[in-house]
Design an enzyme around this catalytic site. Sequence first.
Site, PDB file in Angstrom:
ATOM      1  N   ASP A  45     104.267 -23.065  63.920  1.00  0.00           N
ATOM      2  CA  ASP A  45     103.958 -24.467  64.175  1.00  0.00           C
ATOM      3  C   ASP A  45     103.186 -24.962  62.948  1.00  0.00           C
ATOM      4  OD1 ASP A  45     103.642 -26.986  65.174  1.00  0.00           O
ATOM      5  OD2 ASP A  45     102.865 -26.371  67.123  1.00  0.00           O
TER       6      ASP A  45
HETATM    7  C1  BGC Z   1     103.661 -29.787  66.968  1.00  0.00           C
HETATM    8  C2  BGC Z   1     105.107 -29.325  66.882  1.00  0.00           C
HETATM    9  C3  BGC Z   1     105.848 -30.161  65.878  1.00  0.00           C
HETATM   10  C4  BGC Z   1     105.146 -30.060  64.540  1.00  0.00           C
HETATM   11  C5  BGC Z   1     105.809 -30.882  63.467  1.00  0.00           C
HETATM   12  C6  BGC Z   1     103.010 -29.844  65.596  1.00  0.00           C
HETATM   13  O1  BGC Z   1     101.757 -30.456  65.660  1.00  0.00           O
HETATM   14  O2  BGC Z   1     102.931 -28.935  67.805  1.00  0.00           O
HETATM   15  O3  BGC Z   1     105.715 -29.424  68.146  1.00  0.00           O
HETATM   16  O4  BGC Z   1     107.183 -29.737  65.793  1.00  0.00           O
HETATM   17  O5  BGC Z   1     103.814 -30.540  64.678  1.00  0.00           O
HETATM   18  O6  BGC Z   1     105.662 -32.238  63.737  1.00  0.00           O
END
Ligand code: BGC
Length: 833
Positions: free
Chosen positions: A230
């Site tokens: 993530d």
């Molecule tokens: C989220 C993810 C997301 C990523 C990119 C993170 O803060 O938890 O679900 O895909 O950001 O935007």
Amino acid sequence: MTNPTRTDDDELQARVDVLSLEQKVRLLTGADFWSLYPEPAAGLRRLVVSDGPAGVRGEKWDERETSANVPSPTALAATWDEARLERLGRLLAAEARRKGVDVLLAPTVNLHRTPYGGRHFECFSEDPLLTARIGTAYVRGVQAGGVGATVKHFVANDSETERFTLDARVDERTLRELYLAPFEVIVHEAGAWAVMAAYNSVNGTTMTEHPMLREVLQDEWGFDGVVMSDWYAARSTEPAANAALDLVMPGPTGPWGEALVAAVRDGRVEEAAVDDKVLRLLRLAARVGALDGVEPSAPHAEPWSDSDVATELRATAAASFVLARNDGPLLPLDRSALRRVAVLGPNAAVARTLGGGSATVFPPYTVSPLDGLRAALRSGVQVDHAIGVRSTDRLPPASMDLLRHPGASDPGVEVRFVAADGTVLGREHRTSATLTWLGSFGEDLPVSDVTAIEVHTRLRALETGTYLLGGSGLGHFRLAIDGAVAFDTTLGLPEGADPVEGMMRPPQQSVSAELDAGDEVTLVLHYQPQAAGGFGEADLAMVTFQLNVARQISEEEEFERAAALARNADVAIVLVGTTEEVESEGFDRDSLDLPGRQDELVRRIAEANPRTVVVVNSGAPVLLPWADEVPAVLLSWFPGQEFGNALAEVLLGDAEAGGRLPTTWPASAEGLPSTQPVDGVLAYDEGLFIGYRAYDRDEREPLYPFGHGLGYTTWEYVGIEASGDAAAGEDVAVRVRVRNTGNRRGREVCQVYASRPDGAVQRPPRWLVCSATVEADPGQEGTAEAAVSARSLAHWDVESHRWAVERGTYRLSAGRSSRDLRQSIEIIVDCER
Ligand code: BGC
């Protein structure tokens, strides 16, 4: 299903072999916020990833790059319709291709452990089987269009408070039977090409370093795709590299790079581990068609026409609406008897189609409930509207019908990127008062050269009154009105708050101004962003702020106006709900109440007009203390861009409200798991008992049970049969016969739950094992056919650390919801597996 053959792997390995260690390691961290490095020596082009899941945003967070906004995942799961989800996945693949995206960062398959979870709207269900079925269909559809799906967030990322650091303590059986189960099924059945490792720890180890990545995901389940972190979740060189994390996102900086090269040279990480990661990355690239000379796993999805998108999204929204209550029945409304309709409430004129956070997309248009009903009722019906109450004390971003671009007469603002010496480095003409840049400010505009961003616009008052003018965001704001500084201030978040909270619910500052209708003033909002603070990197733009304008309303007057309109209408339709500032990534909800005085509004409207329909527009459950005092309650979720059209079709009976609850709708906040870690630990003490499993064990009444949803006809359950050698561990085919006893064609979602009251192993009183849908005309019978797999009867045996099925009798009960079971049959399992 789409796993490459051995020869393919040899081909990929040959491409890995030509790369130096530095070249290989470079591929394992993103090139920027949303893309991966190309590597010509391996025939690899640049790969682009994008959120997900309610549309495909693309590389910009920007109203100029619009995306089809599909209903949010709770709505998708409420359809209980795998064929529809697969089709929708294909639509998302087409959207991805249109926007140059190779890998979608979706679906989110964490569970509704508690309705307080901020991203509840972004997850499918409280039930692992329903989550797995819907998630499998979603991934199949996306990947059938030659686009990768990323199943996220692995694992136990079921709430937001302290999400970067919390340690979810989950016992082994609960982890397997609830939280890992959807990932397992989707990896097996849809062959997902990517998985995202979560921010949090599980049982003491952060997920980007967790042994489960190798031992469970790769070794046990045979996952052959890419595990990406993530965003900013990768924290270490060796532990993460050795734990089978493949890709650090975003880039270009991060804990790998030179540090990983050094770790390999020192023997702390084996080069073979790096090779495996690169191979996986190339395999992903091959699948999506990003590798020279290799055909993608599936032909790239062709674009859909705008009208096909609209039709699909409208039908999906209608299929997701849950008719929770319908006394009378009041719904569907008889069009021919309507002369005057009152469409009331804070969610009536503004289309709330999305939750907040990374799931945000910018739809090309949205249809509000008010607009949808006005269009559908056009001739001869008077449609009145009053907001009644505000659902938030926060100032909204300025609406474009109030703002004019400074140098022209068209709606909008001019954005200026300003250097330290005041030079204007670049300009954008925008039609949004929420402005976000993630990654870069655009080509030829080095991030470090920009020290301030200014918004220039002209505000034209449409009505006489008091206006609040302001700015929202993290950093320094100076607002000038007609050249005079109105405020000059720095805004920040409380320490420890999540950066996404700074995006979705930023601090605000405003001043008031008295304006007459037609008055025009110039506004300049000068904004110096605060350093991104732990989430961002210095060389990446991570900026979001708003220009706010709102006319103050007198809530008392609006309240009275709404009641008066209701009194004089043939029917009052009240739209209550939440917003993307209430339900968002980055923070959990601290209350399940409808914000503001919405409960009071509903009661007042219902008093004024006994023919009141309440539409609840929220992505997750809210408490409805008046639920038994109104004749009709329709739950609409966050339904995507076609909201108003779908709502009009359903309320007027052109489409059936097809949804069934994918999550229990609680009657009170009592007994729900908490999202608040204690000393960094979030104990999943409730174990297996979340959602209906807990209500059933405790014999408590929810407001609306899991699986509930009335539709527009009635059904008799005529019989149930089961066949297949359950004794030998085979799938059991279940056939449920139902008869449409109402007076219109309808679709029934027949749900089958298993129970095992006399077992030696503790089980929930019942659990969902399969479901199937039937359509039938009035008086007609239909048969729902579904398979109960041995696995759906199994439990995780903590002694042997494997799945096991207890010998003995299992009761299978079919019905309309987890609390409305109409037919049962017993099957005997005679072999332990
Ligand atoms: C989220 C993810 C997301 C990523 C990119 C993170 O803060 O938890 O679900 O895909 O950001 O935007």
